[in-house]
Motif scaffolding. Structure first.
Motif, PDB file in Angstrom:
ATOM      1  N   ARG A   1       4.250  31.407  40.837  1.00 44.43           N
ATOM      2  CA  ARG A   1       4.893  30.083  40.905  1.00 44.43           C
ATOM      3  C   ARG A   1       6.153  30.045  40.029  1.00 44.43           C
ATOM      4  NH1 ARG A   1       1.418  26.033  37.818  1.00 44.43           N
ATOM      5  NH2 ARG A   1       2.405  27.124  36.113  1.00 44.43           N
ATOM      6  N   ASP A   2       5.992  30.399  38.765  1.00 44.15           N
ATOM      7  CA  ASP A   2       7.141  30.290  37.864  1.00 44.15           C
ATOM      8  C   ASP A   2       8.202  31.348  38.128  1.00 44.15           C
ATOM      9  OD1 ASP A   2       6.715  27.964  36.221  1.00 44.15           O
ATOM     10  OD2 ASP A   2       4.933  28.966  35.485  1.00 44.15           O
ATOM     11  N   LEU A   3       7.817  32.406  38.841  1.00 43.32           N
ATOM     12  CA  LEU A   3       8.828  33.395  39.225  1.00 43.32           C
ATOM     13  C   LEU A   3       9.749  32.832  40.307  1.00 43.32           C
ATOM     14  CD1 LEU A   3       9.700  36.264  38.578  1.00 43.32           C
ATOM     15  CD2 LEU A   3       8.153  37.069  40.364  1.00 43.32           C
ATOM     16  N   PHE A   4       9.202  32.106  41.263  1.00 39.53           N
ATOM     17  CA  PHE A   4      10.047  31.516  42.316  1.00 39.53           C
ATOM     18  C   PHE A   4      10.821  30.300  41.788  1.00 39.53           C
ATOM     19  CE2 PHE A   4       7.088  33.949  45.009  1.00 39.53           C
ATOM     20  CZ  PHE A   4       8.019  34.604  45.799  1.00 39.53           C
ATOM     21  N   ILE A   5      10.195  29.558  40.861  1.00 40.16           N
ATOM     22  CA  ILE A   5      10.922  28.431  40.262  1.00 40.16           C
ATOM     23  C   ILE A   5      12.051  28.999  39.405  1.00 40.16           C
ATOM     24  CG2 ILE A   5      10.783  26.503  38.634  1.00 40.16           C
ATOM     25  CD1 ILE A   5       7.890  26.081  39.531  1.00 40.16           C
ATOM     26  N   GLY A   6      13.253  28.541  39.653  1.00 40.54           N
ATOM     27  CA  GLY A   6      14.404  29.015  38.884  1.00 40.54           C
ATOM     28  C   GLY A   6      15.030  30.288  39.424  1.00 40.54           C
ATOM     29  N   ALA A   7      14.472  30.872  40.491  1.00 37.78           N
ATOM     30  CA  ALA A   7      15.042  32.109  41.042  1.00 37.78           C
ATOM     31  C   ALA A   7      16.176  31.820  42.029  1.00 37.78           C
ATOM     32  CB  ALA A   7      13.959  32.954  41.703  1.00 37.78           C
TER      33      ALA A   7
ATOM     34  N   ASP B   1      16.782  26.782  29.542  1.00 38.53           N
ATOM     35  CA  ASP B   1      17.519  28.041  29.652  1.00 38.53           C
ATOM     36  C   ASP B   1      17.328  28.554  31.073  1.00 38.53           C
ATOM     37  OD1 ASP B   1      18.801  30.442  29.367  1.00 38.53           O
ATOM     38  OD2 ASP B   1      17.214  31.387  28.183  1.00 38.53           O
ATOM     39  N   ASN B   2      18.323  28.325  31.925  1.00 32.98           N
ATOM     40  CA  ASN B   2      18.218  28.752  33.317  1.00 32.98           C
ATOM     41  C   ASN B   2      19.158  29.923  33.596  1.00 32.98           C
ATOM     42  OD1 ASN B   2      16.193  26.994  34.010  1.00 32.98           O
ATOM     43  ND2 ASN B   2      17.544  25.429  34.854  1.00 32.98           N
ATOM     44  N   THR B   3      18.880  31.039  32.947  1.00 29.77           N
ATOM     45  CA  THR B   3      19.714  32.228  33.134  1.00 29.77           C
ATOM     46  C   THR B   3      18.876  33.365  33.700  1.00 29.77           C
ATOM     47  OG1 THR B   3      19.312  32.846  30.824  1.00 29.77           O
ATOM     48  CG2 THR B   3      21.336  31.642  31.290  1.00 29.77           C
ATOM     49  N   GLY B   4      18.387  33.178  34.910  1.00 29.73           N
ATOM     50  CA  GLY B   4      17.681  34.275  35.570  1.00 29.73           C
ATOM     51  C   GLY B   4      16.193  34.061  35.661  1.00 29.73           C
ATOM     52  N   TYR B   5      15.505  35.105  36.141  1.00 28.61           N
ATOM     53  CA  TYR B   5      14.079  34.981  36.450  1.00 28.61           C
ATOM     54  C   TYR B   5      13.252  34.703  35.199  1.00 28.61           C
ATOM     55  CZ  TYR B   5      15.733  37.346  40.689  1.00 28.61           C
ATOM     56  OH  TYR B   5      16.433  37.684  41.811  1.00 28.61           O
ATOM     57  N   ASP B   6      12.160  34.012  35.405  1.00 28.72           N
ATOM     58  CA  ASP B   6      11.304  33.574  34.307  1.00 28.72           C
ATOM     59  C   ASP B   6      10.373  34.714  33.887  1.00 28.72           C
ATOM     60  OD1 ASP B   6       9.760  32.261  32.506  1.00 28.72           O
ATOM     61  OD2 ASP B   6       8.849  30.886  33.940  1.00 28.72           O
TER      62      ASP B   6
END
Lengths: 470, 470
Positions: free
Chosen positions: A192-198, B185-190
């Motif tokens: 989930r958190d990998l797709f969020i913000g990707a 911080d939205n600079t890339g994958y989580d």
């Protein structure tokens, strides 16, 4: 052999594959920085259609650009100029699939406009806290793909923290049903958190299960006049102590930013505009009553005045006054645009270091560029500033941007790095900052990101060139 | 050629490479379900040493089992029986690297015991809310690697939600410095959330930056007698409305679970034990005062009684009484162990579906296994139940486990799947549930998990066979 556009027409219906006429609503970002050219704009109506579109494009070797309301700030949702990318616009998928009141969750499709999500929660007697300027046109899918922030993060977190589960079509065109109303689920990696913000580079979010909250009984807004950013940070700490989880907003605005509102929107009343270097807007949401919220606010502001942090303050008497105060805050970007082109930064720094960051960076810019004007405002409660740079008064703004933008960006972002901050706090990387990321992100992090992209999207079908170079 | 153990001795010092004597503290899980055999137990003192150990093991083709306090529930932190795995124990890395009061964050090393983290936050005038039974011996690195839950999740979230940044040594022995005090911080994958909950299968967490909160002015505890699980769910909803973010704990306990406490620990006083099918423990944390917390609690309980949800209730008069109430709750697992071996489940279901899940699953088990006894308690506020199954009274418990465990697990987990739940809410997969995961997790999710594992740890060096089959 059927052409790809014919295949797409067969999947979503001919009226929903746009290839002609004025497609600028899909091909151009709203700030008009990029005007791309799409092979087609495809508007699927269901997850099955999205999956079939992805499979068709992948088989044809054609890349996809997922798009929601096209309100992004970093040109991540518009096609390049090649005329060979397919824009996958999710706006037709706007159903509220369900609201589970006892579980305090709702499941919505990706194309649901944020304001519609808020309204559906409200109609069910609950509250969805994500709130930002574009809420009338941005979509929840875009909010999640970019991990949107906004004005309530100090209490409720970013879009990431408000999502319990996702439905995603991955780069192979398979559908992952990760919709879930669970607050605890430790069964493997956090996809989930990998797709969020990707930003759509690993797959397409088609639906989400969102966390809802009880509606506050009252939300009051106060405006305080503050002498320095250091005092604003101390006031924030005091607000956490006095208001607890009632602290749902803490915005800071510099005097010059506010003077632009007064100048370009003279009908607006900016409190304490003349005498105060900083204005702070505080929101206190209360589950008990308005009277309780007001008493809490008065205690906070009295204590802050006694401590010498606040020189003057006003608490909105009613909702209309509260809206007026928020309207001043929200008018800053518009006033800034009226004043002329400017160089924007969406940065974050640990809250404790913000005063030193501002002092040092202000001085550096003023030394480097005579007469430069600094428009500084933002979500201090989250350490997130919109630290913008305006051309000297009366100067030629387009010329200033042409000549100074790269240099100003370099100065500001180097300072951000020095203070342990982020060059993109809430807007993402998109294509606008993709060149800058390698300078500011750890090489180990970048190589892990590339490994993940290669593993989940080996053919580079999903939004190539965004976040990471292709 | 130097042997691997000699290389490890050169890296961390000979006294910190254990190969002889009683190593059961490292080789056996605390519930004594698995007794493995390690090639060596290595206890590094720094991130640099961890990185060198990982590189040496990777070069030798030897796999690593990261380990914190070895309090895990799913046998994820002990070696297999091959004698060829290296246990990487982090307990010597226990420094508090720093506390940033104005930013409300602290940075700690992975081996820091959870209670020490709580105490360091407290000493700085702040509050770290993660709290669970093993807090005196579990480490924060283990808490993050397993995304621990505990008793405060209803307000503060799981370990995941309490972490802003990580330092990780990846499977290549590179150090990723992702420590960060940023809330946006939205600079890339989580990457942070990918390592959190991955149970050491993608890399080793060596340090973390944690979110802190203001200390509550008061925390009060109440105990309510409830007639049914459906009423408990309605009381939870009412508690959200009345207490807002003050609701920091909501535990439910079945009458049979409580009767075991009375039976095995007769000195404990269980409120309303005889007459009430369910007990509910509620915690209300208040940033104002104890008096305010008490008034709020009284309003809630009066309203719940008027609505017929609560038949009787008591609010602890002082801290000692509150501890007594929590002690009853925390004694259930021990009382259950005294009663004899039992079959444990750590499950979650959407809160709205818990009453139907329990009714249906109770009936199913009672029909399938005559005399079976159900010990049901847990964190209702998060939808997380410890739904445990005890052998019939007077029966042969070891025989019951041998003959019935697989069948009971199958019944319970199939019911969980039917109700949209999780077979591991807060304990993880480890090696104990690795065989079950493919039956209950979506094949698309599993294939994406495998792709990520293959991309970040292609040689399968990090904790192989845990979470995913090797």
């Amino acid at each position: 052999m059927t052409s790809l556009t014919d295949q797409l027409r067969a999947i979503v219906g001919a009226p929903h594959v746009l290839t002609e006429g004025d497609l600028s609503a899909y091909e151009q970002d709203w700030r008009k920085r990029v005007h791309g050219k799409a092979l087609a704009v495809v508007r699927p109506a269901s997850t099955q259609e999205v999956a079939a579109v992805v499979r068709a494009c992948a088989a044809a070797g054609t890349s996809l650009v997922p798009q929601g309301g096209n309100t992004g700030m970093v040109c991540g949702g518009v096609p390049d100029t090649s005329g060979r990318q397919v824009v996958l616009n999710l706006q037709r998928m706007k159903a509220v699939r369900g609201i589970d009141r006892d579980n305090m969750t709702m499941t919505v499709e990706a194309g649901c406009v944020l304001q519609a999500v808020q309204e559906a929660a409200d109609a069910a007697g609950l509250f969805f806290p994500l709130s930002l300027a574009a809420e009338g046109s941005c979509t929840i899918g875009g909010n999640l793909a970019t991990n949107a922030g906004g004005t309530q993060v100090v209490r409720y977190g970013n879009a990431r923290e408000l999502c319990l589960g996702l439905e995603v079509v991955n780069a192979q065109g398979e559908t992952w049903d990760g919709l879930s109303g669970l607050r605890k689920d430790n069964t493997g990696y956090d996809l989930r958190d990998l797709f969020i913000g990707a930003e759509g580079t690993l797959g397409v979010i088609t639906a989400a299960t969102l966390k809802l909250y009880p509606k506050p009984a009252a939300a009051l807004t106060a405006w305080a006049a503050i002498g320095s950013m250091a005092d604003a940070v101390r006031l924030l700490e005091m607000a956490h102590l006095h208001l607890g989880a009632g602290l749902t907003g803490f915005e800071v605005m510099g005097q010059f930013a506010l003077s632009l509102v007064t100048k370009h929107f003279p009908q607006q009343r900016v409190p304490f505009a003349a005498e105060s270097p900083w204005g702070v807007l505080i929101e206190n949401s209360d589950h008990e009553s308005e009277a309780h919220a007001r008493a809490q606010f008065e205690q906070l502001l009295e204590a802050a005045m006694e401590a010498g942090l606040v020189t003057d303050a006003v608490v909105a008497e009613n909702i209309a006054q509260a809206h007026q105060l928020w309207h001043v805050r929200e008018s800053i970007p518009l006033a800034q645009a009226q004043e002329g082109l400017n160089i924007k930064h969406d940065i974050s720094v640990p809250i404790s270091r913000i005063p030193a960051f501002c002092d040092e960076t202000d001085a550096l810019l003023r030394r480097e560029i005579a007469g430069v004007r600094l428009v500084n405002f933002g979500h201090l409660g989250d350490g997130n500033l919109h630290y913008n740079v305006q051309a000297p008064e009366g100067g030629d703004a387009p010329k200033f941007l042409r000549e100074q933008e790269a240099r100003v960006n370099g100065i500001v972002h180097d300072q951000v790095a020095k203070f342990g901050g982020s060059i993109s706090a809430e807007h993402g990387i998109g294509s606008l900052k993709v060149d800058k990321l390698p300078h500011y992100k750890s090489p180990v992090a970048l190589s892990m990101m590339r490994a993940i992209k290669g593993a989940l999207d080996p053919e580079n079908v999903m939004n190539p060139g965004r976040v990471l170079h292709g």
